[in-house]
Design a protein around this motif. Structure first.
Motif, PDB file in Angstrom:
ATOM      1  N   GLU A  74       0.836  -1.209   0.000  1.00  0.00           N
ATOM      2  CA  GLU A  74       0.000   0.000   0.000  1.00  0.00           C
ATOM      3  C   GLU A  74       0.869   1.256   0.000  1.00  0.00           C
ATOM      4  OE1 GLU A  74      -3.234   2.117   2.956  1.00  0.00           O
ATOM      5  OE2 GLU A  74      -3.277  -0.062   2.745  1.00  0.00           O
ATOM      6  N   HIS A  75       1.969   1.224   0.749  1.00  0.00           N
ATOM      7  CA  HIS A  75       2.879   2.375   0.783  1.00  0.00           C
ATOM      8  C   HIS A  75       3.450   2.663  -0.597  1.00  0.00           C
ATOM      9  CE1 HIS A  75       6.087   5.065   1.919  1.00  0.00           C
ATOM     10  NE2 HIS A  75       7.025   4.174   1.612  1.00  0.00           N
ATOM     11  N   LEU A  76       3.900   1.643  -1.303  1.00  0.00           N
ATOM     12  CA  LEU A  76       4.461   1.832  -2.638  1.00  0.00           C
ATOM     13  C   LEU A  76       3.427   2.407  -3.595  1.00  0.00           C
ATOM     14  CD1 LEU A  76       6.439  -1.538  -2.958  1.00  0.00           C
ATOM     15  CD2 LEU A  76       7.426   0.730  -2.576  1.00  0.00           C
ATOM     16  N   VAL A  77       2.239   1.825  -3.574  1.00  0.00           N
ATOM     17  CA  VAL A  77       1.185   2.277  -4.485  1.00  0.00           C
ATOM     18  C   VAL A  77       0.750   3.700  -4.140  1.00  0.00           C
ATOM     19  CG1 VAL A  77      -1.185   1.864  -5.225  1.00  0.00           C
ATOM     20  CG2 VAL A  77       0.400  -0.063  -4.982  1.00  0.00           C
ATOM     21  N   SER A  78       0.616   3.992  -2.853  1.00  0.00           N
ATOM     22  CA  SER A  78       0.209   5.326  -2.428  1.00  0.00           C
ATOM     23  C   SER A  78       1.242   6.368  -2.830  1.00  0.00           C
ATOM     24  CB  SER A  78      -0.001   5.355  -0.907  1.00  0.00           C
ATOM     25  OG  SER A  78      -0.319   6.660  -0.458  1.00  0.00           O
ATOM     26  N   PHE A  79       2.511   6.041  -2.682  1.00  0.00           N
ATOM     27  CA  PHE A  79       3.575   6.972  -3.067  1.00  0.00           C
ATOM     28  C   PHE A  79       3.468   7.328  -4.548  1.00  0.00           C
ATOM     29  CE2 PHE A  79       7.773   7.569  -4.986  1.00  0.00           C
ATOM     30  CZ  PHE A  79       8.248   8.646  -4.251  1.00  0.00           C
ATOM     31  N   ILE A  80       3.277   6.327  -5.385  1.00  0.00           N
ATOM     32  CA  ILE A  80       3.218   6.574  -6.819  1.00  0.00           C
ATOM     33  C   ILE A  80       1.963   7.353  -7.185  1.00  0.00           C
ATOM     34  CG2 ILE A  80       3.119   5.497  -9.103  1.00  0.00           C
ATOM     35  CD1 ILE A  80       4.635   3.088  -7.742  1.00  0.00           C
ATOM     36  N   ARG A  81       0.827   6.925  -6.665  1.00  0.00           N
ATOM     37  CA  ARG A  81      -0.432   7.581  -7.030  1.00  0.00           C
ATOM     38  C   ARG A  81      -0.502   9.010  -6.530  1.00  0.00           C
ATOM     39  NH1 ARG A  81      -4.796   2.644  -5.940  1.00  0.00           N
ATOM     40  NH2 ARG A  81      -4.443   1.567  -7.929  1.00  0.00           N
ATOM     41  N   THR A  82       0.054   9.272  -5.360  1.00  0.00           N
ATOM     42  CA  THR A  82      -0.069  10.588  -4.753  1.00  0.00           C
ATOM     43  C   THR A  82       1.031  11.534  -5.210  1.00  0.00           C
ATOM     44  OG1 THR A  82      -1.029   9.564  -2.785  1.00  0.00           O
ATOM     45  CG2 THR A  82      -0.242  11.821  -2.564  1.00  0.00           C
ATOM     46  N   THR A  83       2.258  11.052  -5.223  1.00  0.00           N
ATOM     47  CA  THR A  83       3.403  11.905  -5.523  1.00  0.00           C
ATOM     48  C   THR A  83       3.728  11.949  -7.004  1.00  0.00           C
ATOM     49  OG1 THR A  83       4.292  11.182  -3.388  1.00  0.00           O
ATOM     50  CG2 THR A  83       5.781  12.386  -4.819  1.00  0.00           C
ATOM     51  N   LEU A  84       3.414  10.893  -7.729  1.00  0.00           N
ATOM     52  CA  LEU A  84       3.798  10.770  -9.134  1.00  0.00           C
ATOM     53  C   LEU A  84       2.581  10.414  -9.982  1.00  0.00           C
ATOM     54  CD1 LEU A  84       6.962   8.586  -8.418  1.00  0.00           C
ATOM     55  CD2 LEU A  84       6.946  11.048  -8.881  1.00  0.00           C
ATOM     56  N   PRO A  85       1.583  11.276 -10.013  1.00  0.00           N
ATOM     57  CA  PRO A  85       0.318  10.911 -10.674  1.00  0.00           C
ATOM     58  C   PRO A  85       0.425  10.707 -12.180  1.00  0.00           C
ATOM     59  CG  PRO A  85       0.329  13.239 -10.060  1.00  0.00           C
ATOM     60  CD  PRO A  85       1.529  12.626  -9.411  1.00  0.00           C
ATOM     61  N   LYS A  86       1.491  11.172 -12.805  1.00  0.00           N
ATOM     62  CA  LYS A  86       1.630  10.998 -14.248  1.00  0.00           C
ATOM     63  C   LYS A  86       2.266   9.660 -14.620  1.00  0.00           C
ATOM     64  CE  LYS A  86       1.746  15.925 -15.285  1.00  0.00           C
ATOM     65  NZ  LYS A  86       2.506  17.036 -15.911  1.00  0.00           N
ATOM     66  N   TRP A  87       2.700   8.913 -13.627  1.00  0.00           N
ATOM     67  CA  TRP A  87       3.232   7.576 -13.895  1.00  0.00           C
ATOM     68  C   TRP A  87       2.073   6.592 -13.992  1.00  0.00           C
ATOM     69  CZ3 TRP A  87       8.624   5.893 -13.370  1.00  0.00           C
ATOM     70  CH2 TRP A  87       9.524   6.958 -13.218  1.00  0.00           C
ATOM     71  N   ASP A  88       2.084   5.758 -15.007  1.00  0.00           N
ATOM     72  CA  ASP A  88       1.102   4.679 -15.104  1.00  0.00           C
ATOM     73  C   ASP A  88       1.488   3.576 -14.119  1.00  0.00           C
ATOM     74  OD1 ASP A  88      -0.351   5.908 -17.157  1.00  0.00           O
ATOM     75  OD2 ASP A  88       1.003   5.095 -18.678  1.00  0.00           O
ATOM     76  N   ILE A  89       0.514   3.075 -13.387  1.00  0.00           N
ATOM     77  CA  ILE A  89       0.795   2.042 -12.398  1.00  0.00           C
ATOM     78  C   ILE A  89      -0.021   0.801 -12.711  1.00  0.00           C
ATOM     79  CG2 ILE A  89      -0.926   2.949 -10.777  1.00  0.00           C
ATOM     80  CD1 ILE A  89       0.967   2.035  -8.510  1.00  0.00           C
ATOM     81  N   GLU A  90       0.613  -0.346 -12.564  1.00  0.00           N
ATOM     82  CA  GLU A  90      -0.029  -1.633 -12.827  1.00  0.00           C
ATOM     83  C   GLU A  90       0.395  -2.607 -11.743  1.00  0.00           C
ATOM     84  OE1 GLU A  90       0.273  -5.272 -16.136  1.00  0.00           O
ATOM     85  OE2 GLU A  90       1.236  -3.334 -16.525  1.00  0.00           O
ATOM     86  N   LEU A  91      -0.528  -3.430 -11.295  1.00  0.00           N
ATOM     87  CA  LEU A  91      -0.233  -4.498 -10.352  1.00  0.00           C
ATOM     88  C   LEU A  91      -0.356  -5.822 -11.087  1.00  0.00           C
ATOM     89  CD1 LEU A  91      -2.195  -3.299  -7.170  1.00  0.00           C
ATOM     90  CD2 LEU A  91       0.142  -2.756  -7.870  1.00  0.00           C
ATOM     91  N   GLN A  92       0.724  -6.579 -11.130  1.00  0.00           N
ATOM     92  CA  GLN A  92       0.713  -7.883 -11.785  1.00  0.00           C
ATOM     93  C   GLN A  92       0.618  -8.959 -10.710  1.00  0.00           C
ATOM     94  OE1 GLN A  92       3.515 -10.336 -12.176  1.00  0.00           O
ATOM     95  NE2 GLN A  92       2.481 -11.618 -13.691  1.00  0.00           N
ATOM     96  N   ASN A  93      -0.490  -9.678 -10.709  1.00  0.00           N
ATOM     97  CA  ASN A  93      -0.786 -10.657  -9.668  1.00  0.00           C
ATOM     98  C   ASN A  93      -0.489 -12.073 -10.139  1.00  0.00           C
ATOM     99  OD1 ASN A  93      -2.379  -8.969  -7.498  1.00  0.00           O
ATOM    100  ND2 ASN A  93      -3.190  -8.350  -9.491  1.00  0.00           N
ATOM    101  N   SER A  94      -0.019 -12.876  -9.205  1.00  0.00           N
ATOM    102  CA  SER A  94       0.171 -14.296  -9.466  1.00  0.00           C
ATOM    103  C   SER A  94       0.039 -15.037  -8.144  1.00  0.00           C
ATOM    104  CB  SER A  94       1.540 -14.574 -10.098  1.00  0.00           C
ATOM    105  OG  SER A  94       2.585 -14.220  -9.212  1.00  0.00           O
ATOM    106  N   THR A  95      -0.081 -16.329  -8.211  1.00  0.00           N
ATOM    107  CA  THR A  95      -0.095 -17.159  -7.009  1.00  0.00           C
ATOM    108  C   THR A  95       0.805 -18.367  -7.236  1.00  0.00           C
ATOM    109  OG1 THR A  95      -2.006 -18.444  -7.751  1.00  0.00           O
ATOM    110  CG2 THR A  95      -2.451 -16.505  -6.379  1.00  0.00           C
ATOM    111  N   SER A  96       1.294 -18.892  -6.139  1.00  0.00           N
ATOM    112  CA  SER A  96       2.131 -20.089  -6.234  1.00  0.00           C
ATOM    113  C   SER A  96       2.129 -20.803  -4.894  1.00  0.00           C
ATOM    114  CB  SER A  96       3.566 -19.713  -6.617  1.00  0.00           C
ATOM    115  OG  SER A  96       4.363 -20.870  -6.776  1.00  0.00           O
TER     116      SER A  96
END
Length: 393
Positions: A74-96
């Protein structure tokens, strides 16, 4: 084949490799001036281990599938969304399944942040890719992993924020017909990878969970038919992996002949930053192979890390890890002493300046780094105020 013929063939191969290196992207961009290097910001209080806005939230146990891991994600995502709004953000999910999960799937989440030039078409942008893993080991219980790799994540976050306004200025100038043109579509990408650590003991299956998933996915994820790059994986121009950084007197060796030129750029920037008194930590040179010719670089395949699945698919790698023959890894590696209190903060901040310098030089931001301090301060205030809020992913 005769000995003479073999020798001629070997010489020809080395000659071709040398020509390729001379034509590599690293020879095209312009060095940052001393004046620009002097402008590069240090993290300051953001890297305080107790309440720094960037580093302190990372300094907790963050084993995949636990509350600490979710908080850091959440900290990483919040930093990007709040401080760097022009960066595109994607979460790539997997399980193992892991050796200790009793047949249950463990979730892994890779955080991908990208800034492409405006109006760039999908598949036409080559990407400098800065990488660190954000998970921590399951054992010993309570392990923090400050050099492994909370501090490297913080270094990259600082670099992202430090060059963001300059990217705006560069691309605005390009759109007005000043400076470079869009014929050279170069962007920047950051990967915060999950599941690097083994749960039991290191094997090909019990390690690199996030990296293996992402490399496989991107290798098969096709770009539009007429794109410059066939797949998302092939758009990576250089994969720069940071790991085990934050202890005093690091030693960084060069692992790969084809990217030795990029390693040398890092070494040159380190030397210049020292000469300009932009580094605080006294130390011998970190990049100990800078003076070597690429022919003198002996490939070392023994260090397993997040670059391996990408290297196996042909991605060009610079592995920035504190390791040297006869020295090994830092003393705190995989021990309870790998925590915030054992970081050498001058070295951590110096690393953040160097990573910023390398990214700025690669992106040719020399003319655009004199950004508005008031604008930067405002972005910082917004992010710090947001730290106390609950932000949904």
């Amino acid at each position: 084949m005769s000995t003479v013929l073999r020798s001629l063939c070997g010489y020809f191969i080395l000659l071709c490799l040398g020509l390729l290196l001379l034509l590599s992207p690293g020879q095209a961009y312009e060095e940052l001036s001393d004046e620009t290097l002097k402008l590069l910001p240090r993290p300051s209080h953001d890297f305080d281990i107790h309440d720094g806005a960037i580093l302190s939230p990372l300094l907790q146990t963050r084993v995949p599938g636990t509350a600490g891991h979710d908080a850091v994600l959440e900290h990483l995502v919040s930093f990007i969304r709040t401080t760097l709004p022009k960066w595109d953000i994607e979460l790539q999910n997997s399980t193992s399944k892991t050796p200790l999960s009793n047949g249950k799937d463990v979730p892994f989440v890779n955080v991908i942040a990208t800034r492409d030039p405006p109006r760039a078409s999908v598949g036409d942008v080559e990407l400098l890719t800065l990488v660190a893993h954000y998970d921590s080991k399951l054992t010993p219980e309570g392990f923090i992993g400050a050099i492994d790799s909370a501090a490297p994540c913080a270094m990259i976050m600082h670099a992202m924020r430090s060059i963001d306004a300059a990217l705006d200025k560069k691309w605005a100038a390009m759109e007005k017909g000043m400076g470079s043109t869009f014929d050279e579509e170069v962007g920047i990408q950051v990967l915060f990878l999950d599941g690097e650590e083994a749960f039991d003991h290191w094997t090909d299956e019990d390690s690199l969970y996030g990296a293996r998933s992402l490399a496989e996915t991107w290798d098969s994820q096709m770009n539009p038919a007429m794109s410059t790059f066939k797949t998302k994986l092939s758009s990576i121009s250089l994969f720069v992996l940071l790991d085990l950084l934050g202890s005093k007197n690091p030693s960084i060796v060069s692992f790969y002949q084809t990217t030795h030129w990029a390693y040398q750029r890092l070494g040159s920037l380190e030397r210049r930053l020292r000469s300009l008194n932009k580094f605080k930590a006294p130390s011998d040179p970190w990049f100990i192979d800078t003076s070597k010719d690429f022919r003198q670089i002996v490939p070392m395949g023994g260090i397993q890390d997040d670059h391996i699945p990408f290297l196996a698919r042909g991605v060009e790698i610079v592995h920035v890890i504190d390791f040297a023959p006869f020295k090994g890894f830092p003393e705190v590696w995989h021990t309870m002493d790998d925590d915030g209190e054992h970081l050498d903060m001058d070295t951590v901040e110096d690393w953040s300046v160097l990573v910023t310098a390398f990214a700025a030089e690669w992106m040719e931001l020399g003319d655009f780094l004199a950004q508005s301090e008031s604008g930067k301060a405002r972005r910082d205030e917004v992010f710090e105020a947001d730290l106390d809020k609950k932000t949904e992913l």
